[in-house]
Write a protein that holds these residues in place. Structure first.
Motif, PDB file in Angstrom:
ATOM      1  N   ASP A  26       0.846  -1.133   0.237  1.00 62.09           N
ATOM      2  CA  ASP A  26       0.068   0.258  -0.030  1.00 62.09           C
ATOM      3  C   ASP A  26       0.685   1.199   0.087  1.00 62.09           C
ATOM      4  OD1 ASP A  26       0.733  -0.264   2.452  1.00 62.09           O
ATOM      5  OD2 ASP A  26      -0.869   0.189   3.663  1.00 62.09           O
ATOM      6  N   SER A  27       2.215   1.050  -0.337  1.00 65.17           N
ATOM      7  CA  SER A  27       3.125   2.166  -0.119  1.00 65.17           C
ATOM      8  C   SER A  27       4.134   1.970  -1.468  1.00 65.17           C
ATOM      9  CB  SER A  27       3.617   2.157   1.101  1.00 65.17           C
ATOM     10  OG  SER A  27       4.394   3.601   1.193  1.00 65.17           O
ATOM     11  N   SER A  28       5.353   1.988  -1.057  1.00 64.34           N
ATOM     12  CA  SER A  28       6.533   1.642  -1.978  1.00 64.34           C
ATOM     13  C   SER A  28       7.636   1.043  -0.874  1.00 64.34           C
ATOM     14  CB  SER A  28       7.014   2.810  -2.587  1.00 64.34           C
ATOM     15  OG  SER A  28       7.385   3.774  -1.796  1.00 64.34           O
ATOM     16  N   ARG A  29       8.498   0.277  -1.355  1.00 65.80           N
ATOM     17  CA  ARG A  29       9.757   0.228  -0.727  1.00 65.80           C
ATOM     18  C   ARG A  29      10.663   1.453  -0.204  1.00 65.80           C
ATOM     19  NH1 ARG A  29      10.518  -3.054  -5.635  1.00 65.80           N
ATOM     20  NH2 ARG A  29      11.712  -1.645  -6.527  1.00 65.80           N
ATOM     21  N   GLY A  30      10.532   2.364  -1.036  1.00 67.78           N
ATOM     22  CA  GLY A  30      11.338   3.533  -0.468  1.00 67.78           C
ATOM     23  C   GLY A  30      10.604   4.321   0.825  1.00 67.78           C
ATOM     24  N   LYS A  31       9.138   4.126   0.688  1.00 65.03           N
ATOM     25  CA  LYS A  31       8.396   4.906   1.725  1.00 65.03           C
ATOM     26  C   LYS A  31       8.489   3.866   3.001  1.00 65.03           C
ATOM     27  CE  LYS A  31       5.544   7.963  -0.921  1.00 65.03           C
ATOM     28  NZ  LYS A  31       3.983   8.008  -1.180  1.00 65.03           N
ATOM     29  N   ALA A  32       8.342   2.758   2.859  1.00 70.24           N
ATOM     30  CA  ALA A  32       8.766   1.745   3.935  1.00 70.24           C
ATOM     31  C   ALA A  32       9.928   1.893   4.583  1.00 70.24           C
ATOM     32  CB  ALA A  32       8.236   0.262   3.364  1.00 70.24           C
ATOM     33  N   SER A  33      10.815   1.828   3.663  1.00 71.85           N
ATOM     34  CA  SER A  33      12.568   2.306   4.334  1.00 71.85           C
ATOM     35  C   SER A  33      12.558   3.537   5.034  1.00 71.85           C
ATOM     36  CB  SER A  33      13.302   2.077   3.111  1.00 71.85           C
ATOM     37  OG  SER A  33      14.646   2.175   3.727  1.00 71.85           O
ATOM     38  N   ALA A  34      11.903   4.342   4.606  1.00 71.25           N
ATOM     39  CA  ALA A  34      11.927   5.823   5.418  1.00 71.25           C
ATOM     40  C   ALA A  34      11.190   5.648   6.563  1.00 71.25           C
ATOM     41  CB  ALA A  34      11.467   6.684   4.271  1.00 71.25           C
ATOM     42  N   SER A  35      10.013   4.814   6.559  1.00 71.54           N
ATOM     43  CA  SER A  35       9.402   4.704   7.841  1.00 71.54           C
ATOM     44  C   SER A  35      10.159   3.871   9.022  1.00 71.54           C
ATOM     45  CB  SER A  35       8.099   4.054   7.650  1.00 71.54           C
ATOM     46  OG  SER A  35       7.237   5.086   6.912  1.00 71.54           O
ATOM     47  N   LEU A  36      10.778   3.026   8.372  1.00 68.09           N
ATOM     48  CA  LEU A  36      11.659   1.795   9.293  1.00 68.09           C
ATOM     49  C   LEU A  36      12.781   2.679   9.851  1.00 68.09           C
ATOM     50  CD1 LEU A  36      12.029  -1.138  10.233  1.00 68.09           C
ATOM     51  CD2 LEU A  36      13.192  -1.365   8.186  1.00 68.09           C
ATOM     52  N   MET A  37      13.546   3.615   8.911  1.00 68.56           N
ATOM     53  CA  MET A  37      14.535   4.247   9.538  1.00 68.56           C
ATOM     54  C   MET A  37      14.190   5.227  10.461  1.00 68.56           C
ATOM     55  SD  MET A  37      17.492   4.940   6.425  1.00 68.56           S
ATOM     56  CE  MET A  37      16.214   5.795   5.335  1.00 68.56           C
ATOM     57  N   TYR A  38      12.823   5.981  10.115  1.00 67.31           N
ATOM     58  CA  TYR A  38      12.472   6.934  11.091  1.00 67.31           C
ATOM     59  C   TYR A  38      12.115   6.138  12.650  1.00 67.31           C
ATOM     60  CZ  TYR A  38       9.744  10.325  13.783  1.00 67.31           C
ATOM     61  OH  TYR A  38       9.400  11.261  14.667  1.00 67.31           O
ATOM     62  N   ALA A  39      11.566   5.056  12.719  1.00 62.50           N
ATOM     63  CA  ALA A  39      11.261   4.222  13.712  1.00 62.50           C
ATOM     64  C   ALA A  39      12.366   3.989  14.290  1.00 62.50           C
ATOM     65  CB  ALA A  39      10.385   3.091  13.227  1.00 62.50           C
ATOM     66  N   ASN A  40      13.505   3.302  13.609  1.00 58.15           N
ATOM     67  CA  ASN A  40      14.565   3.166  14.436  1.00 58.15           C
ATOM     68  C   ASN A  40      15.243   4.115  15.152  1.00 58.15           C
ATOM     69  OD1 ASN A  40      17.876   2.713  13.622  1.00 58.15           O
ATOM     70  ND2 ASN A  40      16.808   0.979  14.761  1.00 58.15           N
ATOM     71  N   SER A  41      15.278   5.373  14.445  1.00 58.16           N
ATOM     72  CA  SER A  41      16.124   6.587  15.169  1.00 58.16           C
ATOM     73  C   SER A  41      15.213   6.979  16.335  1.00 58.16           C
ATOM     74  CB  SER A  41      16.242   7.743  14.257  1.00 58.16           C
ATOM     75  OG  SER A  41      14.997   8.334  13.559  1.00 58.16           O
ATOM     76  N   ARG A  42      13.979   7.008  16.177  1.00 61.62           N
ATOM     77  CA  ARG A  42      12.775   7.251  17.337  1.00 61.62           C
ATOM     78  C   ARG A  42      13.180   6.305  18.536  1.00 61.62           C
ATOM     79  NH1 ARG A  42      10.250  11.706  19.201  1.00 61.62           N
ATOM     80  NH2 ARG A  42       8.725  11.094  20.687  1.00 61.62           N
ATOM     81  N   PHE A  43      13.446   4.884  18.247  1.00 56.10           N
ATOM     82  CA  PHE A  43      13.621   4.122  19.368  1.00 56.10           C
ATOM     83  C   PHE A  43      14.889   4.246  19.806  1.00 56.10           C
ATOM     84  CE2 PHE A  43      14.688  -0.271  20.901  1.00 56.10           C
ATOM     85  CZ  PHE A  43      13.319  -0.490  21.775  1.00 56.10           C
ATOM     86  N   ALA A  44      15.901   4.434  18.932  1.00 57.66           N
ATOM     87  CA  ALA A  44      17.302   4.652  19.425  1.00 57.66           C
ATOM     88  C   ALA A  44      17.343   5.992  20.520  1.00 57.66           C
ATOM     89  CB  ALA A  44      18.308   4.803  18.443  1.00 57.66           C
ATOM     90  N   ALA A  45      16.384   6.953  20.068  1.00 57.45           N
ATOM     91  CA  ALA A  45      16.575   8.185  20.879  1.00 57.45           C
ATOM     92  C   ALA A  45      15.941   8.037  22.237  1.00 57.45           C
ATOM     93  CB  ALA A  45      15.785   9.383  20.109  1.00 57.45           C
ATOM     94  N   TRP A  46      15.072   6.969  22.196  1.00 59.16           N
ATOM     95  CA  TRP A  46      14.390   6.617  23.653  1.00 59.16           C
ATOM     96  C   TRP A  46      15.027   5.757  24.406  1.00 59.16           C
ATOM     97  CZ3 TRP A  46      12.969   1.383  24.985  1.00 59.16           C
ATOM     98  CH2 TRP A  46      12.220   1.225  26.122  1.00 59.16           C
ATOM     99  N   VAL A  47      16.035   4.940  23.503  1.00 57.71           N
ATOM    100  CA  VAL A  47      16.966   3.869  24.338  1.00 57.71           C
ATOM    101  C   VAL A  47      18.051   4.655  25.079  1.00 57.71           C
ATOM    102  CG1 VAL A  47      18.938   2.209  24.133  1.00 57.71           C
ATOM    103  CG2 VAL A  47      16.592   1.855  23.066  1.00 57.71           C
TER     104      VAL A  47
END
Length: 97
Positions: A26-47
């Motif tokens: 329902d999106s694209s590989r690029g958009k899924a990748s961007a969301s995944l990178m954002y989620a990873n950075s958000r989680f790393a900031a929380w850690v």
């Protein structure tokens, strides 16, 4: 990076990749990748914040945290790109049974 004997490391990564793959239709590989990178950075900031007593301590540790996570990502990206280069035909043109 991951301890080679820590199979759970790879199981967790595979589960997250599987979730990201569900968003491609329902999106694209690029958009899924961007969301995944954002989620990873958000989680790393929380850690990183979890290891601090207050905002001032987190601010003082900010550059060290950024440097650590960026370097780890770079190493993992290089490792995975090398793997894809060495196994391109296998990964990108899998045989159909």
């Amino acid at each position: 990076m991951a301890n080679e004997s820590d199979q759970d490391f790879y199981n967790r990564a595979d589960a997250i990749i599987e979730l990201a793959n569900t968003h491609i239709s329902d999106s694209s590989r690029g958009k899924a990748s961007a969301s995944l990178m954002y989620a990873n950075s958000r989680f790393a900031a929380w850690v990183s914040a979890c290891g601090c007593r207050n905002a001032e301590e987190l601010a003082a540790a900010k550059q060290q945290a950024v440097d650590y996570f960026v370097e780890e990502f770079r190493l993992m990206m290089e490792e995975n790109l090398t793997d894809y280069i060495e196994n391109f035909s296998l990964y990108m043109n899998p045989k159909q049974d």
